[in-house]
Design an enzyme around this catalytic site. Structure first.
Site, mmCIF file in Angstrom:
data_model
loop_
_atom_site.group_PDB
_atom_site.id
_atom_site.type_symbol
_atom_site.label_atom_id
_atom_site.label_comp_id
_atom_site.label_asym_id
_atom_site.label_seq_id
_atom_site.Cartn_x
_atom_site.Cartn_y
_atom_site.Cartn_z
ATOM 1 N N TYR A 66 17.632 29.462 8.429
ATOM 2 C CA TYR A 66 16.501 30.251 8.934
ATOM 3 C C TYR A 66 16.402 30.144 10.449
ATOM 4 C CZ TYR A 66 14.590 30.637 4.186
ATOM 5 O OH TYR A 66 14.393 30.916 2.870
ATOM 6 N N LYS A 84 0.849 -1.197 0.000
ATOM 7 C CA LYS A 84 0.000 0.000 0.000
ATOM 8 C C LYS A 84 0.888 1.251 0.000
ATOM 9 C CE LYS A 84 -0.658 -0.313 4.971
ATOM 10 N NZ LYS A 84 -1.315 0.480 5.970
#
Ligand SMILES: Cc1ncc(COP(=O)(O)O)c(C=O)c1O
Length: 366
Positions: free
Chosen positions: A253, A35
């Site tokens: 950042y 899956k």
């Protein structure tokens, strides 16, 4: 020049993991769980390497169509069964076996017109409280299915909530054994963790997913190496810049990393838009030129920074392995990266971004 990031899918490793698991459960038949696009590896890419499985277990009709289109003729199981009555037509057309976990699915089967009766896996909710009939309702669901001409074989199935942890499977196994004791039909219980840690759950079928792909189902208690598994997916890139910092300089950042002394850092062409977890903070392991070092500062969309202290040969163009196997052979388990980011290997594999080019390798194709 294309951006240097790519993922490599090692089909030999996948075959080896399947045979390692088969040796651990020698009497069971194997569903290979594919899956979520084979846990991010790509169904079509891995299907040949899974020929040694007895069937493929997956989520929905689109995945089932894909495995049939790829030439998979062996059993296919829909792990959540039909989502709506007309799905049963596709089950008949594609010869799919399907899970039955709800009365509505039995209602739909009772109205379904089919030449070939279906094989179903009746799901017991033995305690996880996700899908399945409650223990007191299970036998009446079985009796309803048994009476339908649309159904020829009913197998029994449950799923464990804690096969990887301290709570274990005993309480759920007891419920399952009690409820299904005298009912005919095959049994299917074990995911990867149950297969490896609780051999008593192996029964007629097992249905491992994550261990096939080379992630330990019970990390950090046990590593992939402990279970004899190999990484199937490797995410590799390169250094695209090198910076020299002085004490007090910051990285990335938010300036979350501050250099304590002068040091070299590398900038890697990999960021959260590639599927690398943004929550991996300073210290997440990474291989530069096959040598283990750490990330520094915040991961940005397309780049992240790594510590090049003690890695003097590293320069622009040096290979960086974010997880999996470096071309030098060194391995960085995906589980370690996942843990540093507060998640699990499953999520990282599944989140590999569509923009990352993927290639397959296999040295020892049969
Ligand atoms: C019903 C069911 N069976 C088997 C599996 C495979 O589990 P694992 O990947 O932990 O082996 C899953 C995965 O979540 C599942 O939902």
């Amino acid at each position: 020049m294309p951006r240097p990031i790519h993922a490599l899918i090692d089909l030999d490793a996948l075959r080896q993991n399947l045979s390692v698991l088969r040796r651990r459960a020698p009497h069971a038949r194997f569903w290979a769980v594919v899956k979520a696009n084979a846990y991010g590896h790509g169904i079509e890419r891995v299907i040949e390497a899974l020929r040694g499985a007895d069937g493929l277990a997956l989520l929905d009709l689109s995945e089932a169509e894909r495995v049939r289109a790829a030439g998979w003729r062996a059993p296919v199981l829909l792990l959540e069964g039909a989502f709506e009555p007309r799905d049963l037509e596709a089950c008949s057309r594609l010869g799919l076996w399907h899970t039955v976990h709800h009365d509505l699915q039995i209602d739909a089967l009772s109205k379904h017109k089919t030449q070939e009766p279906h094989r179903v896996f009746l799901k017991l909710n033995s305690g996880m409280n996700r899908l399945g009939f409650a223990p007191h309702r299970y036998r009446s669901a079985w009796a309803r299915l048994q009476a339908l001409s649309q159904v020829d074989e009913i197998s029994h199935m449950t799923h464990f909530s804690d096969a990887d942890g301290a709570r274990g499977v005993a309480h759920q196994l007891e419920v399952f054994d009690e409820v299904t004791r005298d009912l005919p039909g095959e049994r299917c219980l074990a995911n990867s963790a149950a297969l490896l840690r609780h051999p008593e759950t192996q029964a007629d079928w097992v249905r491992p997913g994550i261990a096939l792909y080379g992630s330990s189902p019970d990390f950090p208690e046990h590593s992939m190496a402990h279970w004899g598994l190999q990484p199937v997916m490797s995410l590799r890139s390169q250094l695209i810049a090198v910076q020299t910092l002085q004490a007090g300089d910051v990285v990335g950042y938010g300036s979350t990393f501050v250099a304590e002394r002068s040091m070299r850092i590398g900038v890697v062409a990999c960021g959260y838009a590639d599927g690398y977890p943004r929550h991996a903070s300073t210290g997440t392991p990474v291989l530069v030129g096959g040598v283990r070092t750490r990330t520094l500062g915040r991961v940005s969309m397309d780049m992240l920074a790594v510590d090049l202290s003690d890695l003097s040969p590293a320069d622009v163009g040096t290979e960086v392995t974010l997880w999996g196997r470096a071309s030098t052979g060194e391995v960085l388990p995906i589980d370690e990266v996942a843990r540093a980011a507060g998640t699990i290997g499953y999520e990282l594999m599944c989140a590999l971004s569509a923009r990352v080019p993927v290639a397959t390798t296999q040295a020892a194709q049969a």
